[in-house]
Design an enzyme around this catalytic site. Structure first.
Site, PDB file in Angstrom:
ATOM      1  N   ARG A   1      -7.708 -45.105  17.264  1.00  0.00           N
ATOM      2  CA  ARG A   1      -6.931 -46.261  16.769  1.00  0.00           C
ATOM      3  C   ARG A   1      -6.652 -47.258  17.905  1.00  0.00           C
ATOM      4  NH1 ARG A   1      -8.081 -43.802  12.865  1.00  0.00           N
ATOM      5  NH2 ARG A   1      -6.890 -43.500  10.941  1.00  0.00           N
TER       6      ARG A   1
ATOM      7  N   SER B   1      -1.431 -45.578   7.365  1.00  0.00           N
ATOM      8  CA  SER B   1      -0.633 -44.769   8.300  1.00  0.00           C
ATOM      9  C   SER B   1       0.234 -45.690   9.150  1.00  0.00           C
ATOM     10  CB  SER B   1      -1.538 -43.986   9.244  1.00  0.00           C
ATOM     11  OG  SER B   1      -2.402 -43.166   8.522  1.00  0.00           O
TER      12      SER B   1
ATOM     13  N   GLU C   1       1.682 -47.378  14.628  1.00  0.00           N
ATOM     14  CA  GLU C   1       0.278 -47.797  14.629  1.00  0.00           C
ATOM     15  C   GLU C   1       0.115 -49.248  14.178  1.00  0.00           C
ATOM     16  OE1 GLU C   1      -3.556 -48.536  14.097  1.00  0.00           O
ATOM     17  OE2 GLU C   1      -2.742 -47.924  12.164  1.00  0.00           O
TER      18      GLU C   1
HETATM   19  N1  EPU Z   1       0.494 -33.520   6.381  1.00  0.00           N
HETATM   20  C1  EPU Z   1       1.687 -33.015   5.893  1.00  0.00           C
HETATM   21  N2  EPU Z   1       2.455 -33.825   5.111  1.00  0.00           N
HETATM   22  C2  EPU Z   1       2.103 -35.085   4.801  1.00  0.00           C
HETATM   23  C3  EPU Z   1       0.889 -35.586   5.305  1.00  0.00           C
HETATM   24  C4  EPU Z   1       0.102 -34.799   6.094  1.00  0.00           C
HETATM   25  O1  EPU Z   1       2.064 -31.869   6.147  1.00  0.00           O
HETATM   26  O2  EPU Z   1       2.860 -35.761   4.080  1.00  0.00           O
HETATM   27  C5  EPU Z   1      -0.352 -32.641   7.219  1.00  0.00           C
HETATM   28  C6  EPU Z   1      -1.163 -31.633   6.448  1.00  0.00           C
HETATM   29  O3  EPU Z   1      -1.137 -30.439   7.180  1.00  0.00           O
HETATM   30  C7  EPU Z   1      -2.572 -32.170   6.486  1.00  0.00           C
HETATM   31  C8  EPU Z   1      -2.579 -32.903   7.798  1.00  0.00           C
HETATM   32  O4  EPU Z   1      -1.248 -33.403   7.950  1.00  0.00           O
HETATM   33  O5  EPU Z   1      -3.500 -31.157   6.456  1.00  0.00           O
HETATM   34  C9  EPU Z   1      -3.551 -34.065   7.839  1.00  0.00           C
HETATM   35  O6  EPU Z   1      -3.294 -34.940   6.765  1.00  0.00           O
HETATM   36  P1  EPU Z   1      -4.388 -36.003   6.250  1.00  0.00           P
HETATM   37  O7  EPU Z   1      -5.673 -35.338   6.058  1.00  0.00           O
HETATM   38  O8  EPU Z   1      -3.796 -36.759   5.113  1.00  0.00           O
HETATM   39  O9  EPU Z   1      -4.592 -36.933   7.514  1.00  0.00           O
HETATM   40  P2  EPU Z   1      -3.575 -37.617   8.534  1.00  0.00           P
HETATM   41  O10 EPU Z   1      -3.767 -37.011   9.865  1.00  0.00           O
HETATM   42  O11 EPU Z   1      -2.208 -37.628   7.975  1.00  0.00           O
HETATM   43  C10 EPU Z   1      -5.330 -39.404   9.328  1.00  0.00           C
HETATM   44  C11 EPU Z   1      -5.434 -40.887   9.475  1.00  0.00           C
HETATM   45  C12 EPU Z   1      -5.670 -41.533   8.108  1.00  0.00           C
HETATM   46  C13 EPU Z   1      -6.964 -40.994   7.528  1.00  0.00           C
HETATM   47  C14 EPU Z   1      -6.835 -39.456   7.419  1.00  0.00           C
HETATM   48  C15 EPU Z   1      -8.108 -38.795   6.972  1.00  0.00           C
HETATM   49  C16 EPU Z   1      -4.103 -41.474  11.414  1.00  0.00           C
HETATM   50  C17 EPU Z   1      -2.866 -42.124  11.919  1.00  0.00           C
HETATM   51  N3  EPU Z   1      -4.237 -41.424  10.096  1.00  0.00           N
HETATM   52  O12 EPU Z   1      -4.159 -39.121   8.558  1.00  0.00           O
HETATM   53  O13 EPU Z   1      -5.831 -42.936   8.314  1.00  0.00           O
HETATM   54  O14 EPU Z   1      -7.235 -41.546   6.251  1.00  0.00           O
HETATM   55  O15 EPU Z   1      -6.512 -38.894   8.729  1.00  0.00           O
HETATM   56  O16 EPU Z   1      -9.050 -38.826   7.996  1.00  0.00           O
HETATM   57  O17 EPU Z   1      -4.933 -41.041  12.211  1.00  0.00           O
HETATM   58  C18 EPU Z   1      -4.747 -45.070   8.319  1.00  0.00           C
HETATM   59  O18 EPU Z   1      -5.001 -45.127   9.535  1.00  0.00           O
HETATM   60  O19 EPU Z   1      -4.162 -46.001   7.716  1.00  0.00           O
HETATM   61  C19 EPU Z   1      -5.118 -43.870   7.571  1.00  0.00           C
HETATM   62  C20 EPU Z   1      -4.764 -43.711   6.302  1.00  0.00           C
END
Ligand code: EPU
Length: 335
Positions: A160, A235, A331
């Protein structure tokens, strides 16, 4: 030049925040942009408006960048090289590529915003980052009005992150982005758990780029709010990277803490998990709150102010610091 006065920016930012632009101009050609730069240097650029939280009226001239057009520069049996103007909508471009059978960005389906801003924060999802397919970024240097070209290396891409968030911040207007995509032998990236699951539930064993895109769209629609319905900027925070020592300490206290290795001594922890554990997930405070299905996303239910949302973000940062001794970094650009 058609400069308009006192325009609401509500429809120009995906958070749907209603602030006023004292002066506003829509620009749809490189020529018009160059002409503008000869007269005005203090500009506030807005393109897809998908990565900003507006907390105040904008005094500078607001420039809505609308440069359109996609061109194929070169192609061979395996690859196609494209240049896309900054004002093209990102998701429409992804769908167009899938229609043409051009692969490489299918995992980045349904990300809000325009092509011209995708390099700035190096958009990424489900194991793919846009830096993997960018060959060049072209930009107008505000000071000189000259067109400058950045190679992939020149952009210093990170998680990012890019030079456009650092040394080059505020100095350039990104006008086009060039990509190298695959034509035949697509290298699919389906290892991300949620994608595997989605494909398996549809009994797809040999997915096409369209299947991967459809899976990503289904996953995103199931947990991320559509900005057309509920204002948001994806995010709101970055996933923090902490030391292994710190992580081991936390794991003793919170055995279910999820993690992704970053290097030998560093671990990335999902901010969404930290926020959920702290009790914020799905919390609504009148006109704004934390999304019920993804705690990393702050939402505007209609008439929130940017300040309201920023205050909530600060409260979340403070709580995460107290609970986990982790500094959550915002972010989106807070203006
Ligand atoms: N999780 C929770 N609670 C929540 C959300 C997430 O416990 O409410 C935990 C879960 O364990 C889950 C893990 O977080 O397994 C990962 O969650 P998710 O796959 O939704 O991904 P993220 O790390 O929360 C990142 C990116 C997203 C992208 C997804 C998928 C960042 C800041 N965000 O989110 O990007 O779509 O991975 O690759 O790196 C964005 O930048 O706007 C965005 C949506």
């Amino acid at each position: 030049m058609n400069i308009q006065k006192n325009i609401s920016l509500k429809k120009y930012n995906t958070f749907g925040i209603d602030v006023n632009a004292k002066r506003f101009i829509a620009i749809d050609s490189l020529y018009a942009l160059k002409e503008l730069l000869q007269k005005e240097k203090e500009l506030f650029l807005i393109s897809g408006g998908s990565n900003m939280l507006l907390t105040q009226d904008i005094e500078k001239l607001v420039v809505h960048l609308n440069l359109k057009g996609i061109s194929i520069d070169q192609e061979n049996e395996n690859n196609v090289y494209l240049t896309v103007n900054a004002g093209e909508n990102w998701h429409d471009f992804v769908l167009w590529c899938i229609d043409q059978n051009f692969g490489g960005i299918e995992n980045l389906s349904l990300i809000p915003g325009n092509v011209g801003t995708c390099p700035i924060q190096n958009i990424g999802a489900y194991g793919v980052e846009v830096k993997d397919v960018i060959t060049k970024v072209e930009a107008l240097e505000i000071e000189s009005g000259k067109l400058v070209s950045f190679s992939n290396e020149d952009c210093y891409f990170g998680y990012r992150d890019s030079i456009f968030k650092r040394h080059a911040k505020g100095k350039y207007i990104l006008t086009s982005v060039s990509f190298k995509l695959t034509k035949g032998k697509h290298q699919l990236n389906t290892s991300y758990g949620a994608i595997e699951k989605e494909l398996a539930s549809n009994e797809i064993t040999k997915p096409s780029i369209k299947d991967v895109s459809d899976a990503v769209i289904a996953i995103r629609q199931s947990k991320l709010p559509d900005p057309k319905e509920i204002g948001n900027s994806g995010s709101f925070f970055k996933n923090p990277v902490i030391s292994k020592v710190h992580f081991n300490d936390l794991q003793k206290k919170f055995p279910t803490i999820p993690s992704y290795p970053v290097s030998e001594n560093e671990i990335k922890v999902p901010a969404g998990w930290l926020i959920e554990q702290s009790g914020f997930k799905g919390k609504r405070f009148g006109e704004y709150g934390v999304h019920e299905k993804q705690a990393l996303v702050l939402v505007n239910y209609g008439n929130a102010s940017g300040e309201d949302i920023y205050k909530l973000a600060q409260k979340i940062q403070q709580t995460i610091k107290e609970n986990f001794d982790i500094n959550l970094e915002i972010e989106v650009n807070v203006i």
